[in-house]
Structure formats: C-alpha cells, structure tokens
Design a protein around this motif. Structure first.
Motif, PDB file in Angstrom:
ATOM      1  N   SER A 260       0.819  -1.210   0.000  1.00 15.43           N
ATOM      2  CA  SER A 260       0.000   0.000   0.000  1.00 15.43           C
ATOM      3  C   SER A 260       0.854   1.261   0.000  1.00 15.43           C
TER       4      SER A 260
ATOM      5  N   ALA B 215      -0.795   4.142   0.464  1.00 11.10           N
ATOM      6  CA  ALA B 215      -1.598   5.078   1.258  1.00 11.10           C
ATOM      7  C   ALA B 215      -0.742   5.633   2.391  1.00 11.10           C
ATOM      8  N   PRO B 216      -0.804   6.929   2.652  1.00 10.33           N
ATOM      9  CA  PRO B 216      -1.810   7.912   2.243  1.00 10.33           C
ATOM     10  C   PRO B 216      -1.515   8.657   0.946  1.00 10.33           C
TER      11      PRO B 216
ATOM     12  N   ASP C 256      -1.405   9.721  -2.943  1.00  4.73           N
ATOM     13  CA  ASP C 256      -2.211   9.630  -4.157  1.00  4.73           C
ATOM     14  C   ASP C 256      -1.344   9.581  -5.403  1.00  4.73           C
TER      15      ASP C 256
ATOM     16  N   ARG D 202       1.633   6.203   7.915  1.00  2.00           N
ATOM     17  CA  ARG D 202       0.470   5.505   8.494  1.00  2.00           C
ATOM     18  C   ARG D 202       0.692   5.160   9.958  1.00  2.00           C
TER      19      ARG D 202
END
Length: 378
Positions: free
Chosen positions: A10, A12-13, A15, A339
């Motif tokens: 991942s 994330a966060p 974009d 995260r």
C-alpha cells in the motif's frame, strides 16, 4: 508485521509520486531562456549565459536530461504496475518544461491531495535538497493563490546508500573497466566524481546519519565511493585498487573556495604520478545529463587524450530497473511511516544509517535568502 515490499503493497496515504528534476533545453532556442531560469536573481549578464550555452550548442542545444527522465518515468510506471502498486507518477522540473507548477496543477486537477516526491539528487546539499523544497513551497503558494484544493508534499529520503543506487553503479564501473586495455585494467584508478559546491555549502549540508554532526555532502559521497570500490574489488579480485573522490562542474566566482580537486587537475596529477589509467565514475549524478556529457565525456576525456592517459567513463544509474525498484521501496517505506506503522527494514548499505525522512530545521541553508521550504521542519 506486514511485508512492505510484497506485491500489492500500500502507498496510502499517497495519491501520487512526483518525479522532480532539474530540467534542460530541448532545442537551440531554449538554451539561453533555460540558463536565465537557472541563474535568476544572481545578476549574471546575458552575454555570459550565451557563452555558457556553447556547451549545449555542441549537442544541438539539447540536454539529454529530459529524455532520460522520460525513460525513468516509463521504468517506474512499469515497475509499479508489475508489483501491484497503484500509484500514478507525474513529472515536473525546476528550470524547464514540464515545469513543476504545471505538474502540480495537473495533479490538483486529477484529485491528488498527498504526494510523495522523488528528486533526481541523491545527496544532502542546498542545491540538491533544500532548493527543491523551496521550489515545492513556491508551487504550493501559486496553487493556493489560484484557489486550488490544499495539497501536501513529502520528499522521499536521500537514497545515496540504497542498494538500488549503489549496485547498478558497481556494474557500470565494472563495464567501464572492461573497456580499458587488459594490461591497464587491473591497475586503473577509480575516480569518483560529483558536482563541486562552495565549501560553506558543503559544511552546512545537513547531518551525517548515525554520526550526529553536520556537513553530510562529502561523507555521503565518500560512503558511496567506498561501497562501489568494495564491490569492484569483490568482482575483480584486485586488492588495494586506488580510488579518489574528485569534483567537476564548478561554476562560482574564483575568490570563493569550492570543493577540490577538479577532475581535469586530478587526471594531470595521475599522469604525473605514472598511473596506468583511470575510470571516471559519476556518482553525484542520477543520469548522463549535460554535466556528464560535456564536463566528463568532452572536457575531461580531451584532457586525458592530451596526456596519453587511458580513461573510460562509467554510466550513471539512469533508468536501471534496480533503481526503479529502490524508488518503489522508498515510497512504501515512507507510506508506512506516515500511516504510523513500524518499519522493520530500511534499506541502506555501508556504515551510515538510512537518511532522515524530514529535513531538520536549519538543514542545508539557502546561501542567498531565508525562503520557505516545503516537506521539512522549517
């Protein structure tokens, strides 16, 4: 603890990833306007810029840096797709099209709100780190004035000691050694080159990871040089090969002390000392752009030929797939940090720790003005 490097990791966060580079002209008509962008605010007369522009005119007025960034973009997108990392990659330059502010406008229009930023500079210094952060702050201010939605940018850490940067340079050095005649090959010096900067800028270039002191620019380069030299020794079996760190592309006033020795001066010193030959290894540059093509392939090679000194030049990292994998690694690592997750392994080779994620206050100060900089504590 999850494996951050597993397929489908991942981001994330984040974009998007932004590739942020220096930029360069793509035709003769671009050369002087490009140099005006590079030197804006320094009071350098146009006639001097025309003189400097001759380096570019020798290559048709085209710097190779933009095409090499396009190649890197393609390799990054391919690597991300093959490893299930769903993260669009944008590209903006400091000094020429595609300009940084235009890239950020595009991102804002695409709904991007959180951006990881990779700069095409692996080391700590004002021009290699903080100036890019100032450029980001300027672009964010323009977008805010235009009423664009708020965007946050995080610059990825320095990657000079990431194996995905070092390992390709070992292979490139071995390939350059192989170009030398066999009697010379095992006795050739490794001459590691990077951009010369004022000694005051080198002294103020951020903390040395794991050593708690400032002035990281030179130690970081020495670390990379030592790692590459060790890799070459392991591959060739030639012990005690001589290597040195030297500098190139000085552009400042003669009365201001800059890092030395210059590459051409060093080649002369090698010749006087009876060296068999040398390989120039441009560790200070991510791609074979103009300062490699002119200062090394043209100027330094010409000097070596005059001296009768056998010299070859190693390639830069460029769009090596291992470097693209390193960028993916850096994105996933930083995403996990943001995260709030514990990162078990932060890739780095050698004696220095992985670099800081956020530049500390006062890191690599601006020599001309106190300007705001994004992605740091000041």
């Amino acid at each position: 603890m999850p494996d951050l490097r597993a397929p489908g990791g991942s981001a994330a966060p984040y974009d998007a990833l932004l590739l942020l580079s220096f930029g360069g002209p793509e035709g003769p008509e671009d050369v002087v306007p490009f140099l005006e962008n590079v030197t804006r605010g320094r009071g350098i007369p146009r006639e001097r810029l025309v003189e400097v522009g001759q380096h570019y005119f020798l290559f048709g007025g085209v710097s190779p840096i933009n095409e090499q960034n396009r190649e890197l973009l393609a390799v990054l997108r391919k690597d991300f797709a093959e490893h299930g990392l769903d993260l669009p990659v944008y590209w903006g330059n400091r000094n020429w099209a595609p300009h940084l502010v235009d890239a950020m406008r595009e991102m804002a229009g695409d709904g991007v709100r959180r951006v990881a930023v990779l700069t095409t500079s692996a080391y700590a210094s004002y021009s290699g780190c903080r100036q890019y952060r100032e450029n980001l702050a300027d672009a964010l201010a323009v977008l805010e004035a235009e009423g664009a939605p708020r965007m946050r940018v995080d610059k990825l850490r320095h990657y000079y000691n990431h194996p995905g940067f070092v390992e390709p340079m070992v292979d490139n050095t071995l390939a350059a050694l192989a170009e030398l005649p066999e009697p010379v090959r095992n006795h050739a010096h490794l001459v590691f080159t990077t951009h010369s900067i004022p000694t005051t800028a080198a002294d103020g270039s951020g903390p040395v990871e794991g050593h708690g002191k400032g002035g990281a620019y030179v130690p970081q380069h020495l670390e990379v040089a030592a790692r590459i030299a060790a890799g070459v020794t392991e591959a060739t079996g030639v012990e005690h090969r001589r290597w040195e760190l030297v500098y190139q592309s000085r552009s400042g006033a003669p009365h201001i002390p800059w890092l030395e020795p210059d590459i051409c001066d060093h080649l002369e010193a090698l010749h006087r000392a009876g060296a068999a030959g040398a390989v120039m290894v441009p560790i200070g540059f991510v791609s074979d752009h103009m300062e490699v093509k002119y200062d090394l392939d043209t100027e330094a090679m010409a000097r070596a030929a005059e001296l009768g000194l056998p010299v070859t030049r190693a390639g830069t990292v460029g769009a090596d797939p291992r470097f693209a994998a390193a960028v993916r690694d850096l994105v996933l690592e930083r995403a996990a940090v943001e995260r709030g997750e514990e990162v078990e392994r932060r890739c780095a080779v050698g004696s220095m720790l992985p670099s800081h994620d956020v530049c500390p206050r006062g890191c690599c100060p601006n020599p001309r003005a106190n300007r705001p900089a994004a992605a740091g504590t000041d």
